[in-house]
Design an enzyme around this catalytic site. Structure first.
Site, PDB file in Angstrom:
ATOM      1  N   ASP A  97      38.740  -7.585   6.795  1.00  0.00           N
ATOM      2  CA  ASP A  97      36.153  -7.728   7.271  1.00  0.00           C
ATOM      3  C   ASP A  97      36.318  -6.331   5.803  1.00  0.00           C
ATOM      4  O   ASP A  97      37.355  -5.367   6.369  1.00  0.00           O
ATOM      5  CB  ASP A  97      36.747  -6.578   8.429  1.00  0.00           C
ATOM      6  CG  ASP A  97      34.905  -7.321   8.587  1.00  0.00           C
ATOM      7  OD1 ASP A  97      33.791  -6.090   8.153  1.00  0.00           O
ATOM      8  OD2 ASP A  97      34.260  -7.287   9.608  1.00  0.00           O
ATOM      9  N   SER A 110      26.377  -8.379 -10.870  1.00  0.00           N
ATOM     10  CA  SER A 110      25.421  -9.303 -11.048  1.00  0.00           C
ATOM     11  C   SER A 110      24.708  -8.741 -12.113  1.00  0.00           C
ATOM     12  O   SER A 110      24.255  -7.466 -12.063  1.00  0.00           O
ATOM     13  CB  SER A 110      24.699  -9.645  -9.370  1.00  0.00           C
ATOM     14  OG  SER A 110      23.791 -10.231 -10.003  1.00  0.00           O
ATOM     15  N   LYS A 112      24.213  -3.411  -5.816  1.00  0.00           N
ATOM     16  CA  LYS A 112      24.833  -3.492  -7.308  1.00  0.00           C
ATOM     17  C   LYS A 112      24.393  -3.202  -8.806  1.00  0.00           C
ATOM     18  O   LYS A 112      25.173  -2.499  -8.948  1.00  0.00           O
ATOM     19  CB  LYS A 112      24.155  -5.430  -7.687  1.00  0.00           C
ATOM     20  CG  LYS A 112      24.646  -6.346  -7.230  1.00  0.00           C
ATOM     21  CD  LYS A 112      26.143  -6.614  -7.155  1.00  0.00           C
ATOM     22  CE  LYS A 112      25.947  -8.028  -6.422  1.00  0.00           C
ATOM     23  NZ  LYS A 112      27.942  -8.196  -6.399  1.00  0.00           N
ATOM     24  N   TYR A 121      20.932  -5.327  -1.729  1.00  0.00           N
ATOM     25  CA  TYR A 121      22.034  -6.385  -3.091  1.00  0.00           C
ATOM     26  C   TYR A 121      21.624  -5.629  -3.898  1.00  0.00           C
ATOM     27  O   TYR A 121      22.690  -5.380  -5.203  1.00  0.00           O
ATOM     28  CB  TYR A 121      21.116  -7.930  -2.506  1.00  0.00           C
ATOM     29  CG  TYR A 121      22.563  -8.348  -3.018  1.00  0.00           C
ATOM     30  CD1 TYR A 121      23.666  -8.253  -2.949  1.00  0.00           C
ATOM     31  CD2 TYR A 121      21.804  -8.829  -4.538  1.00  0.00           C
ATOM     32  CE1 TYR A 121      25.195  -9.142  -3.544  1.00  0.00           C
ATOM     33  CE2 TYR A 121      22.882  -9.637  -5.177  1.00  0.00           C
ATOM     34  CZ  TYR A 121      24.511  -9.806  -4.938  1.00  0.00           C
ATOM     35  OH  TYR A 121      25.205 -10.500  -5.011  1.00  0.00           O
TER      36      TYR A 121
END
Length: 256
Positions: free
Chosen positions: A67, A147, A167, A163
């Protein structure tokens, strides 16, 4: 410039988030090119399934249940990989999650989940890889799967809030690591690989199927996971004196 995977044959690569999508494609491609690949993911059984299809290839793929939001599991995975297979030469930080939340009225635990996997997990894995590479005098390579959202923010994608913040953080962290290694004259490369939209399950896993994002990621003219795997191979295949610092990959049809 001559690109070659020759020096990595028989060497260990660790790929995080290797159970599906981009991570599974990268793990498969590295094994096909002769590397001993260790895939880290919570769903080890899916890595084992990928491994079964690679019995005739030059390399190997081994799965370790991990994990990436838990430091103790990351440390244990690196220790196990080193003891059983040897020191890591290539690390691909691919693990990442998105969650449906907002910044103005969001849930702090959801924010922590995203940051723990996408940022802290990446940093811990990177730290462990660098420590091993330095100790063993390995001229290794670390690849962050980032990304295009780590560089700019199209308004339509703002629903990915934390998110996107994660990034952008990875973009900064990759450059800080490059500068740290350069200042120490350590021959470890760092590549920040930033894809556009890719046909993977991350949007589905985040619960965005019925949103603009879900429809956007169903398009035919977006990137395939194999495109990203090929990009990783290109980046790590460069000569020892060449570092692909930033590699941005977008679909030809991308209008963002």
């Amino acid at each position: 410039m001559v690109v070659s995977m020759e020096r990595w044959i028989g060497k260990v690569a660790i790929v995080t988030g290797a159970s599906s999508g981009i991570g599974a494609a990268i793990a498969r491609k590295l094994a096909e090119n002769g590397m001993i690949v260790v895939g880290l993911a919570r769903r080890k059984e899916q890595i084992d399934e990928v491994s079964k299809s690679l019995k005739k290839c030059k390399g190997q793929l081994h799965g370790i249940r991990c994990d990436m939001s838990k430091e103790e599991e990351i440390l244990k995975a690196f220790q196990l990989a080193t003891e059983k297979l040897g020191p890591v030469h290539v690390l691909v930080n691919n693990a990442g999650i998105v969650q449906d939340s907002t910044l103005s009225d969001g849930d702090a635990q959801q924010w922590r989940n995203v940051l723990d996997v996408n940022v802290l997990g990446l940093c811990i894995a990177t730290r462990e890889a660098v420590r091993i590479m330095k100790k063993c005098d390995i001229k290794g390579h670390i690849v962050h799967i980032n990304s295009i959202l780590g560089h700019f923010i199209p308004p339509e994608f703002s629903i990915l809030n934390m998110y996107i913040g994660a990034k952008h953080g990875i973009t900064g962290l990759a450059e800080v690591l490059r500068l740290e290694l350069a200042s120490e004259n350590v021959a470890i490369k760092i590549t920040n690989l930033s894809p556009g939209m890719v046909k993977s399950n991350i949007v589905h896993a985040g619960g965005f199927d019925n949103s603009f994002l879900g429809k956007a990621f169903e398009q035919d003219k977006i990137l395939d996971v194999e495109d990203i795997a090929d990009a990783v191979i290109f980046a790590i295949s460069t000569p020892p004196h060449v570092q692909i610092q930033q590699l941005t990959i977008r679909p030809l049809s991308d209008k963002f």
